[in-house]
Design a protein around this motif. Sequence first.
Motif, mmCIF file in Angstrom:
data_model
loop_
_atom_site.group_PDB
_atom_site.id
_atom_site.type_symbol
_atom_site.label_atom_id
_atom_site.label_comp_id
_atom_site.label_asym_id
_atom_site.label_seq_id
_atom_site.Cartn_x
_atom_site.Cartn_y
_atom_site.Cartn_z
ATOM 1 N N ARG A 127 -7.351 -3.189 -5.022
ATOM 2 C CA ARG A 127 -8.774 -3.459 -4.812
ATOM 3 C C ARG A 127 -9.388 -3.896 -6.137
ATOM 4 O O ARG A 127 -8.914 -3.549 -7.196
ATOM 5 C CB ARG A 127 -9.471 -2.222 -4.263
ATOM 6 C CG ARG A 127 -8.952 -1.884 -2.867
ATOM 7 C CD ARG A 127 -9.610 -0.688 -2.265
ATOM 8 N NE ARG A 127 -11.038 -0.785 -2.170
ATOM 9 C CZ ARG A 127 -11.710 -1.379 -1.175
ATOM 10 N NH1 ARG A 127 -11.049 -1.970 -0.215
ATOM 11 N NH2 ARG A 127 -13.018 -1.386 -1.159
ATOM 12 N N SER A 128 -10.457 -4.684 -6.041
ATOM 13 C CA SER A 128 -11.060 -5.233 -7.247
ATOM 14 C C SER A 128 -12.575 -5.251 -7.134
ATOM 15 O O SER A 128 -13.144 -4.732 -6.176
ATOM 16 C CB SER A 128 -10.548 -6.662 -7.474
ATOM 17 O OG SER A 128 -11.049 -7.511 -6.451
ATOM 18 N N VAL A 155 -6.902 2.464 -2.880
ATOM 19 C CA VAL A 155 -7.497 1.817 -4.049
ATOM 20 C C VAL A 155 -6.566 0.790 -4.674
ATOM 21 O O VAL A 155 -7.011 -0.059 -5.429
ATOM 22 C CB VAL A 155 -7.920 2.851 -5.123
ATOM 23 C CG1 VAL A 155 -9.054 3.714 -4.621
ATOM 24 C CG2 VAL A 155 -6.757 3.705 -5.561
ATOM 25 N N SER A 156 -5.303 0.842 -4.356
ATOM 26 C CA SER A 156 -4.344 -0.087 -4.930
ATOM 27 C C SER A 156 -4.652 -1.505 -4.478
ATOM 28 O O SER A 156 -4.820 -1.781 -3.294
ATOM 29 C CB SER A 156 -2.930 0.298 -4.495
ATOM 30 O OG SER A 156 -2.000 -0.586 -5.054
ATOM 31 N N GLU A 175 -5.994 6.089 -10.610
ATOM 32 C CA GLU A 175 -5.707 5.349 -9.378
ATOM 33 C C GLU A 175 -4.542 5.987 -8.625
ATOM 34 O O GLU A 175 -4.570 6.104 -7.400
ATOM 35 C CB GLU A 175 -5.382 3.893 -9.700
ATOM 36 C CG GLU A 175 -5.108 3.051 -8.473
ATOM 37 C CD GLU A 175 -4.843 1.600 -8.815
ATOM 38 O OE1 GLU A 175 -3.728 1.147 -8.513
ATOM 39 O OE2 GLU A 175 -5.730 0.933 -9.376
ATOM 40 N N ARG A 196 1.266 4.582 -2.916
ATOM 41 C CA ARG A 196 1.087 5.970 -2.486
ATOM 42 C C ARG A 196 2.373 6.773 -2.705
ATOM 43 O O ARG A 196 2.350 7.882 -3.235
ATOM 44 C CB ARG A 196 0.665 6.010 -1.025
ATOM 45 C CG ARG A 196 0.438 7.407 -0.481
ATOM 46 C CD ARG A 196 -0.303 7.337 0.843
ATOM 47 N NE ARG A 196 -0.273 8.482 1.676
ATOM 48 C CZ ARG A 196 -0.671 9.702 1.401
ATOM 49 N NH1 ARG A 196 -1.119 9.971 0.211
ATOM 50 N NH2 ARG A 196 -0.628 10.663 2.273
ATOM 51 N N ASN A 243 -13.975 -6.559 -3.825
ATOM 52 C CA ASN A 243 -14.102 -5.594 -2.743
ATOM 53 C C ASN A 243 -15.383 -4.782 -2.872
ATOM 54 O O ASN A 243 -16.105 -4.581 -1.891
ATOM 55 C CB ASN A 243 -12.905 -4.641 -2.722
ATOM 56 C CG ASN A 243 -11.603 -5.352 -2.521
ATOM 57 O OD1 ASN A 243 -10.908 -5.607 -3.508
ATOM 58 N ND2 ASN A 243 -11.257 -5.697 -1.306
ATOM 59 N N ALA A 244 -15.675 -4.313 -4.083
ATOM 60 C CA ALA A 244 -16.889 -3.527 -4.306
ATOM 61 C C ALA A 244 -18.135 -4.357 -4.021
ATOM 62 O O ALA A 244 -19.082 -3.886 -3.383
ATOM 63 C CB ALA A 244 -16.918 -3.003 -5.741
ATOM 64 N N LEU A 250 -5.704 9.102 -6.825
ATOM 65 C CA LEU A 250 -6.446 8.766 -5.607
ATOM 66 C C LEU A 250 -5.502 8.304 -4.500
ATOM 67 O O LEU A 250 -5.671 8.677 -3.334
ATOM 68 C CB LEU A 250 -7.493 7.685 -5.906
ATOM 69 C CG LEU A 250 -8.662 8.132 -6.784
ATOM 70 C CD1 LEU A 250 -9.535 6.935 -7.147
ATOM 71 C CD2 LEU A 250 -9.480 9.205 -6.092
ATOM 72 N N GLU A 251 -4.511 7.497 -4.848
ATOM 73 C CA GLU A 251 -3.536 7.035 -3.854
ATOM 74 C C GLU A 251 -2.783 8.226 -3.252
ATOM 75 O O GLU A 251 -2.581 8.282 -2.041
ATOM 76 C CB GLU A 251 -2.538 6.055 -4.479
ATOM 77 C CG GLU A 251 -3.081 4.682 -4.732
ATOM 78 C CD GLU A 251 -3.324 3.868 -3.464
ATOM 79 O OE1 GLU A 251 -2.764 4.193 -2.397
ATOM 80 O OE2 GLU A 251 -4.085 2.897 -3.562
ATOM 81 N N GLU A 284 0.830 -1.197 0.000
ATOM 82 C CA GLU A 284 0.000 0.000 0.000
ATOM 83 C C GLU A 284 0.871 1.255 0.000
ATOM 84 O O GLU A 284 0.595 2.214 -0.704
ATOM 85 C CB GLU A 284 -0.936 0.015 1.208
ATOM 86 C CG GLU A 284 -2.005 -1.048 1.155
ATOM 87 C CD GLU A 284 -1.532 -2.394 1.706
ATOM 88 O OE1 GLU A 284 -0.370 -2.496 2.155
ATOM 89 O OE2 GLU A 284 -2.323 -3.340 1.676
ATOM 90 N N CYS A 328 -6.392 7.892 -0.628
ATOM 91 C CA CYS A 328 -7.387 6.833 -0.780
ATOM 92 C C CYS A 328 -6.685 5.482 -0.897
ATOM 93 O O CYS A 328 -5.584 5.397 -1.397
ATOM 94 C CB CYS A 328 -8.228 7.058 -2.031
ATOM 95 S SG CYS A 328 -9.150 8.596 -1.998
#
Length: 101
Positions: A48-49, A45-46, A35, A16, A52-53, A38-39, A12, A43
């Motif tokens: 995630r797939s 998001v790294s 992405e 970032r 996860n959603a 956002l990182e 993670e 956030c």
Amino acid sequence: KWAFEETDSTLEDEARTTAIQALAAAPSTEGLAYEALLEAAGCAVSGRSEVNAYMENHEIYDFYTSDYVDGLADHLVATKDEVGVEQLDVVEVGAGDGRLS
């Protein structure tokens, strides 16, 4: 040992850090992946797939696999042996629906 001492957050942190370095090196965000933006903003998001959603949309917060349960059991037995007690008392604080216990 506490779980947070054992956690390797380098995956993670790497996403970032890479995004922040790219922003520091360039005067604009052009060419920087969404992405990465956002990182850089903090956030997570790294990695995630869609899984996860799906789980978040269906409020599935606990997903116990046999590997997880076996690992937890092994950890508790090892802790019991390390402490040197016959019975290890475990208190689940915020145990949710109690399925694990």
